[in-house]
Write a protein that holds these residues in place. Structure first.
Motif, PDB file in Angstrom:
ATOM      1  N   TRP A  27      22.215   6.852 -36.987  1.00 37.10           N
ATOM      2  CA  TRP A  27      22.652   4.985 -36.724  1.00 37.10           C
ATOM      3  C   TRP A  27      22.286   4.672 -35.518  1.00 37.10           C
ATOM      4  CZ3 TRP A  27      28.551   7.845 -37.651  1.00 37.10           C
ATOM      5  CH2 TRP A  27      28.309   8.735 -38.738  1.00 37.10           C
ATOM      6  N   LYS A  28      21.810   3.564 -35.488  1.00 32.63           N
ATOM      7  CA  LYS A  28      21.404   2.836 -35.192  1.00 32.63           C
ATOM      8  C   LYS A  28      22.250   0.908 -34.870  1.00 32.63           C
ATOM      9  CE  LYS A  28      16.571   3.081 -36.902  1.00 32.63           C
ATOM     10  NZ  LYS A  28      15.507   1.779 -37.390  1.00 32.63           N
ATOM     11  N   ILE A  29      22.527   1.567 -33.450  1.00 36.84           N
ATOM     12  CA  ILE A  29      22.997  -0.079 -32.649  1.00 36.84           C
ATOM     13  C   ILE A  29      21.961  -1.170 -33.127  1.00 36.84           C
ATOM     14  CG2 ILE A  29      24.706  -0.454 -30.855  1.00 36.84           C
ATOM     15  CD1 ILE A  29      25.051   2.211 -30.941  1.00 36.84           C
ATOM     16  N   HIS A  30      22.618  -2.622 -33.246  1.00 34.32           N
ATOM     17  CA  HIS A  30      22.084  -3.903 -32.680  1.00 34.32           C
ATOM     18  C   HIS A  30      22.731  -4.943 -32.042  1.00 34.32           C
ATOM     19  CE1 HIS A  30      19.156  -3.346 -36.479  1.00 34.32           C
ATOM     20  NE2 HIS A  30      18.784  -2.430 -35.591  1.00 34.32           N
ATOM     21  N   PRO A  32      23.839  -8.793 -30.859  1.00 28.55           N
ATOM     22  CA  PRO A  32      23.952  -9.987 -32.277  1.00 28.55           C
ATOM     23  C   PRO A  32      22.476 -11.025 -32.744  1.00 28.55           C
ATOM     24  CG  PRO A  32      25.586  -9.748 -30.531  1.00 28.55           C
ATOM     25  CD  PRO A  32      24.823  -9.091 -30.029  1.00 28.55           C
ATOM     26  N   LEU A  33      21.848 -10.438 -31.579  1.00 25.20           N
ATOM     27  CA  LEU A  33      20.424 -10.976 -32.209  1.00 25.20           C
ATOM     28  C   LEU A  33      19.233 -10.094 -33.182  1.00 25.20           C
ATOM     29  CD1 LEU A  33      18.979 -12.980 -28.783  1.00 25.20           C
ATOM     30  CD2 LEU A  33      20.088 -13.389 -30.890  1.00 25.20           C
ATOM     31  N   GLY A  34      20.084  -9.162 -33.730  1.00 27.50           N
ATOM     32  CA  GLY A  34      19.157  -8.247 -34.583  1.00 27.50           C
ATOM     33  C   GLY A  34      18.085  -6.377 -33.845  1.00 27.50           C
ATOM     34  N   VAL A  35      18.148  -7.234 -32.000  1.00 24.85           N
ATOM     35  CA  VAL A  35      17.520  -6.255 -31.443  1.00 24.85           C
ATOM     36  C   VAL A  35      18.387  -5.010 -31.568  1.00 24.85           C
ATOM     37  CG1 VAL A  35      16.709  -6.061 -29.585  1.00 24.85           C
ATOM     38  CG2 VAL A  35      16.990  -8.061 -30.657  1.00 24.85           C
ATOM     39  N   TRP A  36      17.518  -3.823 -31.663  1.00 21.13           N
ATOM     40  CA  TRP A  36      17.987  -2.446 -32.040  1.00 21.13           C
ATOM     41  C   TRP A  36      17.896  -2.283 -29.872  1.00 21.13           C
ATOM     42  CZ3 TRP A  36      14.227   2.366 -33.188  1.00 21.13           C
ATOM     43  CH2 TRP A  36      15.252   3.617 -32.981  1.00 21.13           C
ATOM     44  N   ILE A  37      19.457  -2.148 -29.843  1.00 27.43           N
ATOM     45  CA  ILE A  37      19.420  -1.735 -28.694  1.00 27.43           C
ATOM     46  C   ILE A  37      19.889  -0.175 -27.819  1.00 27.43           C
ATOM     47  CG2 ILE A  37      19.937  -3.569 -27.539  1.00 27.43           C
ATOM     48  CD1 ILE A  37      22.802  -2.854 -28.072  1.00 27.43           C
ATOM     49  N   GLY A  38      20.073   0.834 -29.090  1.00 29.32           N
ATOM     50  CA  GLY A  38      20.271   2.206 -29.031  1.00 29.32           C
ATOM     51  C   GLY A  38      20.661   2.677 -30.177  1.00 29.32           C
ATOM     52  N   TRP A  71      35.801   2.124 -29.946  1.00 29.09           N
ATOM     53  CA  TRP A  71      34.973   2.063 -31.488  1.00 29.09           C
ATOM     54  C   TRP A  71      35.212   0.854 -32.189  1.00 29.09           C
ATOM     55  CZ3 TRP A  71      32.478   3.890 -35.218  1.00 29.09           C
ATOM     56  CH2 TRP A  71      32.272   3.340 -36.970  1.00 29.09           C
ATOM     57  N   ARG A  72      35.892   0.279 -31.834  1.00 27.84           N
ATOM     58  CA  ARG A  72      36.495  -1.508 -31.713  1.00 27.84           C
ATOM     59  C   ARG A  72      35.672  -2.395 -31.151  1.00 27.84           C
ATOM     60  NH1 ARG A  72      42.650  -2.039 -31.073  1.00 27.84           N
ATOM     61  NH2 ARG A  72      43.378  -0.644 -30.097  1.00 27.84           N
ATOM     62  N   THR A  73      35.026  -1.652 -30.913  1.00 25.69           N
ATOM     63  CA  THR A  73      33.356  -2.167 -29.912  1.00 25.69           C
ATOM     64  C   THR A  73      31.979  -2.124 -31.236  1.00 25.69           C
ATOM     65  OG1 THR A  73      32.473  -0.817 -28.949  1.00 25.69           O
ATOM     66  CG2 THR A  73      34.194  -2.543 -27.959  1.00 25.69           C
ATOM     67  N   LEU A  74      32.076  -1.942 -31.782  1.00 24.67           N
ATOM     68  CA  LEU A  74      31.208  -1.510 -32.779  1.00 24.67           C
ATOM     69  C   LEU A  74      31.729  -1.937 -33.949  1.00 24.67           C
ATOM     70  CD1 LEU A  74      30.179   1.984 -32.228  1.00 24.67           C
ATOM     71  CD2 LEU A  74      29.317  -0.288 -31.602  1.00 24.67           C
ATOM     72  N   ARG A  75      30.716  -2.995 -35.102  1.00 22.19           N
ATOM     73  CA  ARG A  75      30.927  -2.927 -36.223  1.00 22.19           C
ATOM     74  C   ARG A  75      29.465  -2.796 -37.119  1.00 22.19           C
ATOM     75  NH1 ARG A  75      32.366  -6.276 -32.199  1.00 22.19           N
ATOM     76  NH2 ARG A  75      33.979  -7.748 -32.178  1.00 22.19           N
ATOM     77  N   LEU A  76      30.206  -2.905 -38.747  1.00 22.66           N
ATOM     78  CA  LEU A  76      29.203  -2.178 -39.551  1.00 22.66           C
ATOM     79  C   LEU A  76      28.183  -3.388 -40.167  1.00 22.66           C
ATOM     80  CD1 LEU A  76      31.023  -0.296 -42.171  1.00 22.66           C
ATOM     81  CD2 LEU A  76      29.028   0.749 -40.901  1.00 22.66           C
ATOM     82  N   ASP A  77      26.991  -3.367 -39.836  1.00 21.83           N
ATOM     83  CA  ASP A  77      25.584  -4.151 -40.552  1.00 21.83           C
ATOM     84  C   ASP A  77      25.906  -4.431 -41.622  1.00 21.83           C
ATOM     85  OD1 ASP A  77      24.222  -6.022 -39.299  1.00 21.83           O
ATOM     86  OD2 ASP A  77      22.595  -4.947 -40.310  1.00 21.83           O
ATOM     87  N   PHE A  83      24.835  -0.885 -37.013  1.00 25.97           N
ATOM     88  CA  PHE A  83      26.412  -1.090 -36.139  1.00 25.97           C
ATOM     89  C   PHE A  83      25.824  -1.953 -35.419  1.00 25.97           C
ATOM     90  CE2 PHE A  83      27.255   3.695 -37.149  1.00 25.97           C
ATOM     91  CZ  PHE A  83      29.038   2.883 -38.062  1.00 25.97           C
ATOM     92  N   PHE A  84      26.209  -3.482 -35.324  1.00 20.23           N
ATOM     93  CA  PHE A  84      26.204  -4.356 -34.041  1.00 20.23           C
ATOM     94  C   PHE A  84      27.432  -4.016 -33.134  1.00 20.23           C
ATOM     95  CE2 PHE A  84      28.264  -7.205 -36.954  1.00 20.23           C
ATOM     96  CZ  PHE A  84      28.605  -7.932 -36.307  1.00 20.23           C
ATOM     97  N   THR A  85      27.151  -4.561 -31.848  1.00 20.30           N
ATOM     98  CA  THR A  85      27.983  -4.770 -30.936  1.00 20.30           C
ATOM     99  C   THR A  85      27.809  -6.294 -29.723  1.00 20.30           C
ATOM    100  OG1 THR A  85      29.099  -3.547 -29.012  1.00 20.30           O
ATOM    101  CG2 THR A  85      26.376  -3.728 -28.967  1.00 20.30           C
TER     102      THR A  85
END
Length: 126
Positions: A27-30, A32-38, A71-77, A83-85
């Motif tokens: 499960w990737k975290i991006h 807002p620019l769509g860059v995979w950060i973790g 949890w509230r700092t992540l949103r489903l893409d 997810f993005f944060t």
């Protein structure tokens, strides 16, 4: 998106039991620019409410790698398994240390206060 649920664990002094839920897929975290950060490593589910309380995440540019996010700092893409944060690297680096004996409710509150600027007004309500 498959998950693996571990045996329930009781947080030290906590009234609630938390389940560690590990994704089988990545499960990737991006940002807002769509860059995979973790990646999402583990979700902490509250056994009483069934709600996700905290997320353990590996962030590539953070020393030590793993941080705890509410949890509230992540949103489903729109993309599956993404997810993005809005949480910035600076805020992640300045995050308070959540010790092993901290109750889940307290950890969530402390972290939400810290990441407050990264939440919408509706999400800021405890």
């Amino acid at each position: 998106m498959l998950i693996e649920i571990s045996k329930p664990v009781r947080a030290t002094g906590a009234m609630r039991t938390l389940f560690h839920v590990r994704p089988v897929d990545v499960w990737k975290i991006h940002n807002p620019l769509g860059v995979w950060i973790g990646n999402v490593d583990t979700l902490m589910l509250d056994s009483t409410t069934g709600a996700v309380r905290l997320v353990y995440a590996s962030i590539f540019e953070i020393p030590g790698g793993q941080i705890v996010l509410p949890w509230r700092t992540l949103r489903l893409d729109r993309l599956p398994g993404v997810f993005f944060t809005l949480v910035t690297k600076r805020r992640m680096l300045d995050a308070p240390d959540i010790g092993a004996g901290t109750l889940a409710e307290d950890a969530e509150r402390i972290l939400l206060d810290h990441y407050r600027e990264c939440l919408t007004p509706k999400e800021r309500v405890h």
